[in-house]
Motif scaffolding. Structure first.
Motif, short mmCIF file in Angstrom:
data_model
loop_
_atom_site.label_atom_id
_atom_site.label_comp_id
_atom_site.label_asym_id
_atom_site.label_seq_id
_atom_site.Cartn_x
_atom_site.Cartn_y
_atom_site.Cartn_z
N CYS A 77 0.86 -1.19 0.00
CA CYS A 77 0.00 0.00 0.00
C CYS A 77 0.89 1.24 0.00
CB CYS A 77 -0.85 -0.06 1.27
SG CYS A 77 -1.82 1.39 1.63
N SER A 79 0.74 3.61 1.90
CA SER A 79 1.08 3.93 3.29
C SER A 79 2.34 3.19 3.75
CB SER A 79 -0.07 3.58 4.22
OG SER A 79 -1.23 4.24 3.81
N HIS A 99 0.58 -4.33 5.43
CA HIS A 99 -0.65 -4.33 6.24
C HIS A 99 -1.87 -4.68 5.38
CE1 HIS A 99 -0.21 -0.20 4.69
NE2 HIS A 99 -1.51 -0.20 4.64
N GLU A 100 -1.66 -5.55 4.41
CA GLU A 100 -2.79 -6.08 3.63
C GLU A 100 -2.59 -7.59 3.52
OE1 GLU A 100 -3.99 -2.22 0.89
OE2 GLU A 100 -2.77 -3.79 -0.04
N CYS A 186 -7.05 -2.90 3.32
CA CYS A 186 -6.72 -1.50 3.64
C CYS A 186 -7.29 -0.60 2.56
CB CYS A 186 -5.23 -1.28 3.82
SG CYS A 186 -4.85 0.46 4.12
N ARG A 365 -2.41 -2.60 -8.01
CA ARG A 365 -2.00 -2.86 -6.65
C ARG A 365 -0.98 -3.97 -6.68
NH1 ARG A 365 -2.72 0.69 -2.61
NH2 ARG A 365 -3.57 -0.18 -0.70
ZN LIG Z 1 -2.79 0.86 3.49
#
Ligand SMILES: [Zn+2]
Ligand SMILES: [Zn+2]
Length: 375
Positions: A77, A79, A99-100, A186, A365
């Motif tokens: 991501c 982030s 975090h995915e 996320c 992604r």
């Molecule tokens: Zn994220």
């Protein structure tokens, strides 16, 4: 995504979880564990922008209410990039990002609920919250002042294993493919949440920025039944935006074209982190329309009072979503076949994958597939 600086953990290293119990307090059976701690490995960034290196990591004892998940796939991501580069000033190093996550439960703390070893789950931006504050008790755990960001003061998913509070590890519906579901946890829910909060299926929605978040926003909004307009700075994405379900596509750099859409949209969701002609964008809102920001643009967004007052328009923003909204999103995505368009890298090519994301060329992604050497 979120910019929260609050962590459950106040320890110096920032990496051990509060609420942990000694392993002897963990009941046998339910707390069954596959492998020993020596087998935990993660891709570790020692400092901002430093290449990630594969290292053995110590996750410590499993928290009484926590579960442990063997990572199979983990989305990349924007982030992760922001935290890696310490753009928000909240990063803690050494950092394990990611975090995915999708994977399978390998251990369950004695007080964890509903999850079983072997179950397929996902973990997103959040991996814990206090569970007793006003926000948690109201179901808005993502607004908890102590919400635990998965990649700040906590080991993330570019690793063999990740830990999470049981309420933040989500059973994956059977129809969702583990290899593709990570980005929903996320990016997906970040754009799904404002749609269900603020849009009706009969309404007109604009999605600003067709990248990792935006392309999922178009798919969700189209599946929800909205009339969807995609705004992108890249003409090469026009056709793809339509293939994701957009009814029309407009250049986000063409102020004249944007102005032609004046008074159109009930909801605009901005996923970009760059400056735009915000005046023109706000002018496209219908009376009572809302500009909702989920992209972490660092420069302030100028809003003139008159453009809000005369048409009763409103600006707003939101970080990820509550656990219940995340589960609702997973169910919706499963029923409507909403999945991100992904590029896969073996996790061992993590530094190459970060460079690809940073270049802005990822369509749309990136997902890293766990490929750790067996110990
Ligand atoms: Zn994220
Ligand atoms: Zn709380």
């Amino acid at each position: 995504m979120s910019t929260s600086t609050q962590n459950r953990d106040e320890s110096a290293s920032g990496l051990k979880q509060k609420q942990s119990v000694s392993t002897s307090a963990v009941q046998p059976g339910r707390s069954f564990r596959i492998g020993g701690e020596a087998n935990y490995k993660g891709w570790v960034a020692k400092a901002a922008k430093q290449p990630m290196l594969l290292e053995t990591v110590d996750l410590g004892p499993l928290g009484a209410e926590d579960v442990e998940v063997a990572v199979e796939h983990c989305g990349l991501c924007h982030s992760d990039l922001s935290v890696w580069n310490n753009e928000w000033g909240v990063s803690q190093y050494p950092a394990v990002l990611g975090h995915e996550v999708t994977g399978r439960v390998t251990a369950v703390g004695p007080n964890a609920k509903r999850l079983e070893v072997g179950q397929r789950v996902g973990v997103g931006w959040g991996s814990g919250s206090c569970m007793h504050c006003h926000q948690c008790m109201s179901g808005s755990h993502h607004l908890c002042p102590q919400v635990q960001a998965t990649i700040v003061g906590h080991r993330g998913g570019f690793a063999t294993h990740i830990r999470s509070h049981w309420a933040w590890a989500f059973p994956l519906p059977e129809k969702l493919n583990s290899a593709e579901a990570g980005p929903l946890l996320c990016g997906g829910v970040t754009v799904f949440a404002p749609l269900v909060m603020y849009a009706k299926p009969t309404q007109r929605v604009g999605i600003i920025g067709i990248g990792g978040l935006g392309h999922m926003a178009v798919k969700f909004a189209a599946a929800y039944g909205c009339h969807v307009t995609a705004f992108t700075s890249s003409e090469s994405k026009f056709d793809e935006a339509k293939s994701f379900g957009a009814n029309q596509v407009t250049s986000s750099r063409d102020s004249a074209a944007i102005k032609k859409l004046g008074g159109s949209f009930d909801l605009l969701i901005s996923t970009v982190n760059v400056k735009l002609d915000w005046d023109a964008m706000i002018g496209t809102l219908a009376p009572n329309g809302r500009l909702h920001v989920v992209g972490a643009v660092l420069e302030p967004i100028p809003v003139s009072a008159f453009s809000l007052i005369m048409q009763q328009r409103r600006p707003s923003g939101s970080p990820i979503a509550s656990p219940v909204t995340i589960e609702t999103m997973l169910d919706f995505a499963s029923r409507h076949n909403v999945a991100p368009q992904t590029e896969h890298f073996p996790m061992s090519n993590i530094n190459e994958a970060f460079a690809r994301l940073e270049s802005g060329k990822a369509r749309y992604r990136i997902v890293l597939d766990a490929d750790f050497p067996s110990a």
